[in-house]
Enzyme design. Structure first.
Site, PDB file in Angstrom:
ATOM      1  N   ALA A  65      85.437  43.519  11.850  1.00  0.00           N
ATOM      2  CA  ALA A  65      85.124  42.637  12.964  1.00  0.00           C
ATOM      3  C   ALA A  65      86.448  42.244  13.615  1.00  0.00           C
ATOM      4  CB  ALA A  65      84.386  41.413  12.460  1.00  0.00           C
ATOM      5  N   GLY A 109      83.718  44.719   8.478  1.00  0.00           N
ATOM      6  CA  GLY A 109      82.524  45.027   9.273  1.00  0.00           C
ATOM      7  C   GLY A 109      82.384  46.518   9.560  1.00  0.00           C
ATOM      8  N   GLU A 112      80.777  47.887   6.564  1.00  0.00           N
ATOM      9  CA  GLU A 112      79.401  47.373   6.566  1.00  0.00           C
ATOM     10  C   GLU A 112      78.539  48.108   7.602  1.00  0.00           C
ATOM     11  OE1 GLU A 112      81.005  43.375   7.075  1.00  0.00           O
ATOM     12  OE2 GLU A 112      79.957  42.771   5.254  1.00  0.00           O
ATOM     13  N   GLU A 132      88.107  41.167   3.659  1.00  0.00           N
ATOM     14  CA  GLU A 132      87.941  39.836   4.265  1.00  0.00           C
ATOM     15  C   GLU A 132      88.568  38.743   3.414  1.00  0.00           C
ATOM     16  OE1 GLU A 132      85.511  42.121   3.906  1.00  0.00           O
ATOM     17  OE2 GLU A 132      84.174  42.140   5.651  1.00  0.00           O
TER      18      GLU A 132
HETATM   19  N1  CO8 Z   1      90.530  42.936  14.550  1.00  0.00           N
HETATM   20  C1  CO8 Z   1      91.305  42.905  15.655  1.00  0.00           C
HETATM   21  N2  CO8 Z   1      92.320  43.746  15.895  1.00  0.00           N
HETATM   22  C2  CO8 Z   1      92.576  44.676  14.953  1.00  0.00           C
HETATM   23  C3  CO8 Z   1      91.826  44.766  13.765  1.00  0.00           C
HETATM   24  C4  CO8 Z   1      90.752  43.849  13.594  1.00  0.00           C
HETATM   25  N3  CO8 Z   1      89.943  43.884  12.516  1.00  0.00           N
HETATM   26  N4  CO8 Z   1      92.331  45.776  13.008  1.00  0.00           N
HETATM   27  C5  CO8 Z   1      93.359  46.290  13.712  1.00  0.00           C
HETATM   28  N5  CO8 Z   1      93.510  45.637  14.870  1.00  0.00           N
HETATM   29  C6  CO8 Z   1      94.495  45.870  15.920  1.00  0.00           C
HETATM   30  C7  CO8 Z   1      95.875  45.349  15.498  1.00  0.00           C
HETATM   31  O1  CO8 Z   1      95.970  43.969  15.753  1.00  0.00           O
HETATM   32  C8  CO8 Z   1      96.773  46.177  16.378  1.00  0.00           C
HETATM   33  O2  CO8 Z   1      96.752  45.653  17.679  1.00  0.00           O
HETATM   34  P1  CO8 Z   1      98.150  45.282  18.421  1.00  0.00           P
HETATM   35  O3  CO8 Z   1      98.830  46.625  18.581  1.00  0.00           O
HETATM   36  O4  CO8 Z   1      97.706  44.691  19.704  1.00  0.00           O
HETATM   37  O5  CO8 Z   1      98.886  44.388  17.517  1.00  0.00           O
HETATM   38  C9  CO8 Z   1      96.050  47.528  16.446  1.00  0.00           C
HETATM   39  O6  CO8 Z   1      94.694  47.258  16.091  1.00  0.00           O
HETATM   40  C10 CO8 Z   1      96.613  48.553  15.477  1.00  0.00           C
HETATM   41  O7  CO8 Z   1      96.591  47.963  14.188  1.00  0.00           O
HETATM   42  P2  CO8 Z   1      97.886  47.942  13.227  1.00  0.00           P
HETATM   43  O8  CO8 Z   1      99.130  47.907  14.039  1.00  0.00           O
HETATM   44  O9  CO8 Z   1      97.681  46.839  12.236  1.00  0.00           O
HETATM   45  O10 CO8 Z   1      97.722  49.372  12.545  1.00  0.00           O
HETATM   46  P3  CO8 Z   1      98.238  49.807  11.113  1.00  0.00           P
HETATM   47  O11 CO8 Z   1      98.053  51.292  11.067  1.00  0.00           O
HETATM   48  O12 CO8 Z   1      99.587  49.251  10.833  1.00  0.00           O
HETATM   49  O13 CO8 Z   1      97.223  49.110  10.062  1.00  0.00           O
HETATM   50  C11 CO8 Z   1      95.043  48.473   9.253  1.00  0.00           C
HETATM   51  C12 CO8 Z   1      95.860  49.496  10.058  1.00  0.00           C
HETATM   52  C13 CO8 Z   1      95.449  48.546   7.777  1.00  0.00           C
HETATM   53  C14 CO8 Z   1      93.586  48.850   9.394  1.00  0.00           C
HETATM   54  C15 CO8 Z   1      95.326  47.050   9.768  1.00  0.00           C
HETATM   55  O14 CO8 Z   1      95.163  47.057  11.190  1.00  0.00           O
HETATM   56  C16 CO8 Z   1      94.410  46.008   9.214  1.00  0.00           C
HETATM   57  O15 CO8 Z   1      94.605  45.553   8.104  1.00  0.00           O
HETATM   58  N6  CO8 Z   1      93.398  45.564  10.012  1.00  0.00           N
HETATM   59  C17 CO8 Z   1      92.502  44.498   9.632  1.00  0.00           C
HETATM   60  C18 CO8 Z   1      91.497  44.957   8.596  1.00  0.00           C
HETATM   61  C19 CO8 Z   1      90.597  43.809   8.201  1.00  0.00           C
HETATM   62  O16 CO8 Z   1      91.033  42.804   7.674  1.00  0.00           O
HETATM   63  N7  CO8 Z   1      89.288  43.951   8.457  1.00  0.00           N
HETATM   64  C20 CO8 Z   1      88.323  42.935   8.182  1.00  0.00           C
HETATM   65  C21 CO8 Z   1      88.085  42.079   9.381  1.00  0.00           C
HETATM   66  S1  CO8 Z   1      86.959  40.738   9.084  1.00  0.00           S
HETATM   67  C22 CO8 Z   1      85.436  41.425   9.078  1.00  0.00           C
HETATM   68  O17 CO8 Z   1      85.272  42.594   9.284  1.00  0.00           O
HETATM   69  C23 CO8 Z   1      84.269  40.547   8.820  1.00  0.00           C
HETATM   70  C24 CO8 Z   1      82.945  41.288   9.067  1.00  0.00           C
HETATM   71  C25 CO8 Z   1      81.798  40.361   8.915  1.00  0.00           C
HETATM   72  C26 CO8 Z   1      81.394  39.727  10.231  1.00  0.00           C
HETATM   73  C27 CO8 Z   1      80.214  38.905   9.925  1.00  0.00           C
HETATM   74  C28 CO8 Z   1      79.610  38.161  11.036  1.00  0.00           C
HETATM   75  C29 CO8 Z   1      78.441  37.351  10.528  1.00  0.00           C
END
Ligand code: CO8
Length: 258
Positions: A65, A109, A112, A132
């Protein structure tokens, strides 16, 4: 309908839905989820579509998400807007088979969403996770529920509590994905599987989906009864007559979804 965060193509009875927010690794925001729910409902309604494939990019199926969208929200916000519930309900209402084709990150997400599909075909680059916990929250659309049913309590606890990623090989061994293929072959494999499904009677494939999903919701005895009744009911279809006649006549069946 024109979409901004997904790309939808229908070809040879298969609807391919590609998540398309490359700058955010396909993070799921309100617009993407709303467009995805609409596209899924349209695929259900479209008579030409007999199977759906949901995919992302080579780098990410979806990295979760959208954290930036959620970060400033309060309990009252997420509770009252019931974040993503109408959209995930809409995906759950799709009765046609849906395959997730996953390459790269399927996190939070994203993992999921893949699990909402009927089965997952993974590239050898796929990485699954429920990270998360690293954000001070927890999974919210199936990561503690569907994942537990798919891979069992011990691994689901491990994934959710430590936030570690699982590679494609472990995901296949654990039962999260049905097949792993080299990344270059992912779309051929997924579209090939979808084509195979599209050749069957849509009544059979929708009945199978309903029956397998029923196993999550009921006891074995009730589930077996449900399965038997649906099996019996398929003898009311022309496709049952055609399928069995074609077998006896040593020819390919011509199903008409009747
Ligand atoms: N949300 C927003 N932006 C994201 C996300 C995300 N989940 N993941 C990556 N991005 C963005 C980064 O911010 C970055 O943007 P910018 O260049 O503007 O800074 C761009 O994508 C590229 O990402 P990275 O530079 O971080 O790329 P890397 O190759 O270094 O890393 C990763 C890749 C490991 C995937 C890393 O981006 C990461 O850890 N992302 C987050 C993963 C995460 O924590 N996911 C869980 C999110 S919470 C969730 O999913 C809850 C779901 C339930 C919802 C329920 C509702 C009821």
């Amino acid at each position: 309908m024109a979409y901004e965060t997904i790309i939808v193509e229908v070809e040879d009875h298969v609807c391919l839905i590609k998540l398309n927010r490359p700058d955010a690794l396909n993070a799921l925001n309100a617009q993407l989820m709303s467009e995805l729910a609409k596209a899924a409902s349209e695929a259900q309604e479209n008579e030409k579509v007999r199977c759906i494939v949901l995919t992302g990019s080579e780098k990410a199926f979806a990295a979760g998400a959208d954290i930036k969208m959620m970060s400033s929200k309060s309990f009252a916000d997420v509770f009252s807007e019931d974040l993503f519930t109408p959209e995930t309900d809409a995906i759950g209402r799709v009765r046609k088979p849906i395959i997730a084709a996953v390459a790269g990150y399927a996190l939070g997400g994203g993992c999921e969403l893949a699990m909402m599909c009927d089965f997952i075909i993974a590239a050898d680059t796929a990485k699954f996770g429920q990270p998360e916990v690293n954000l001070g929250v927890m999974a919210g659309i199936g990561g503690t529920q569907r994942l537990t049913r798919l891979i069992g309590k011990s691994k689901a606890m491990d994934m959710n509590l430590t936030g570690r990623f699982m590679d494609a090989e472990e995901a296949e061994r654990s039962g999260l994905v049905s097949r792993v293929v080299p990344a270059k072959k992912l779309m051929d494999e997924a579209m090939g599987a979808a084509q195979k499904i599209a050749e069957k009677s849509l009544i059979s494939t929708m009945a199978i989906k309903e029956s397998v999903n029923r196993s999550y919701e009921t006891t074995l005895r009730e589930g077996l009864l449900f399965e038997r009744r649906v099996f019996h009911s398929l003898f009311a279809t022309e496709d049952q007559k055609e399928g069995m006649a074609a077998f006896a006549e040593k020819r390919e069946p011509q199903f008409r979804d009747r």
